[in-house]
Design an enzyme around this catalytic site. Structure first.
Site, PDB file in Angstrom:
ATOM      1  N   ASP A   1       0.827  -1.201   0.000  1.00 31.12           N
ATOM      2  CA  ASP A   1       0.000   0.000   0.000  1.00 31.12           C
ATOM      3  C   ASP A   1       0.864   1.254   0.000  1.00 31.12           C
ATOM      4  OD1 ASP A   1       0.915  -0.503   2.579  1.00 31.12           O
ATOM      5  OD2 ASP A   1      -1.054  -0.849   3.422  1.00 31.12           O
TER       6      ASP A   1
ATOM      7  N   ASP B   1      -8.284  -2.349  13.760  1.00 28.27           N
ATOM      8  CA  ASP B   1      -9.668  -2.508  13.281  1.00 28.27           C
ATOM      9  C   ASP B   1      -9.805  -3.692  12.322  1.00 28.27           C
ATOM     10  OD1 ASP B   1      -8.435  -1.584  10.987  1.00 28.27           O
ATOM     11  OD2 ASP B   1      -9.662   0.219  10.778  1.00 28.27           O
TER      12      ASP B   1
ATOM     13  N   HIS C   1      -7.857  -4.323   9.643  1.00 32.90           N
ATOM     14  CA  HIS C   1      -7.447  -4.134   8.244  1.00 32.90           C
ATOM     15  C   HIS C   1      -6.160  -4.897   7.936  1.00 32.90           C
ATOM     16  CE1 HIS C   1      -5.108  -0.321   9.610  1.00 32.90           C
ATOM     17  NE2 HIS C   1      -4.202  -1.145   9.162  1.00 32.90           N
TER      18      HIS C   1
ATOM     19  N   GLU D   1      -9.807  -1.238   4.845  1.00 33.40           N
ATOM     20  CA  GLU D   1     -10.522  -0.939   6.078  1.00 33.40           C
ATOM     21  C   GLU D   1     -11.827  -1.745   6.131  1.00 33.40           C
ATOM     22  OE1 GLU D   1      -8.931   0.448   8.292  1.00 33.40           O
ATOM     23  OE2 GLU D   1      -8.267   2.493   7.896  1.00 33.40           O
TER      24      GLU D   1
END
Ligand code: F6R
Length: 260
Positions: free
Chosen positions: A67, A136, A138, A143
């Site tokens: 990413d 979270d 990811h 996400e």
């Protein structure tokens, strides 16, 4: 999915490095998927140490970043291409141009994402994808709510991720809102997924990834349907696993010929 619970980050880094060194010994032109963030730093440090000891060469390998932030200047120190250059690439013997990432500075973001996917396919796909996990759930920057079949595209970071990553910037305001990330479908196409996670902040996400339902609400849960996943955890990150005892017993009794 194989879950391995170890005592500390050093043991995790050593085991992850063992897997990568063995892969490069068997397939010197292997394609590595590279994550950034704190979790994988120990693995990169261990790989650099082994390179200096002559145990491994990256000369024929390729690397693809998971990413990248959108909108950081090409020379920004927190641009993921800069981070990987600093933390791994410049200390080992990758060939020039062998490590690349999605282009967060592109004018045409959609074209940049498609071309990144094409480059990965042209390289023969990723042999081993190193992963961390966000609090979270990811992976990459997929996400919650990300399609389980998604490919490389632009995403908006959650406030939690921006605040988690603020430690790398002067303030949360400086953390870009937008990122390019390999999709969950892209990541799932890698032949071996190797995740490392440490510390209590990851315990809930790890529990949902390993033992929760497969759901876009926890993007990392997509790993449950991949045929070859190794999850290396310390005790704190494994603290919420209901089957922790079984995972420990399985790893302790693993036949010596069976590698990760
Ligand atoms: C970054 C990436 C992210 C991180 C995750 C955990 O390339 O892939 O999914 O792995 O945000 O970050 P750390 O390791 O900093 O806790």
């Amino acid at each position: 999915m194989e879950v391995v619970i170890l005592s500390n980050g050093e043991q995790i880094a050593a085991l992850a490095a063992d897997v990568i060194v063995r892969l490069l010994a068997q397939e010197p032109d292997a394609v590595l998927g590279l994550a950034t963030g704190s979790s994988t730093l120990g693995v990169y440090a261990e790989l650099i140490r082994r390179f200096r000891d002559g145990e491994v060469s990256f000369a024929r390998a390729r690397g693809f970043l998971l990413d990248e932030y959108v909108g950081l200047a090409a020379d920004h120190p927190q641009r993921y291409r800069s981070v990987i250059r600093r933390e791994l690439k410049e200390s080992v013997d990758f060939s020039p141009g062998a490590v690349t990432g999605p282009d967060g500075t592109a004018d045409d973001i959609r074209a940049a994402c498609s071309s990144y996917e094409e480059t990965i396919v042209a390289a023969g796909g990723v042999d081993l994808q190193l992963l961390g996990i966000g609090a979270d759930g990811h992976i990459g920057f997929n996400e919650p709510g990300s399609s389980l079949a998604s490919r490389t595209r632009i995403k908006t970071l959650t406030e939690q991720t921006r605040s988690d990553n603020a430690r790398f910037f002067r303030s949360t305001d400086e953390v870009p809102r937008h990122v390019l990330t390999q999709g969950l479908g892209t990541i799932s196409a890698a032949r071996h997924l190797l995740m490392v996670a440490t510390g209590p902040a990851k315990a809930d996400a790890v529990h949902r990834m390993v033992e929760g339902p497969v759901s876009a609400a926890c993007p990392a849960s997509v790993l449950q349907v991949h045929p070859h996943v190794s999850v290396l955890l310390d005790d704190a990150a494994a603290a919420r696993l209901e089957l922790a005892g079984y995972y420990r017993e399985t790893y302790a009794g693993k036949p010596s010929w069976q590698t990760l």
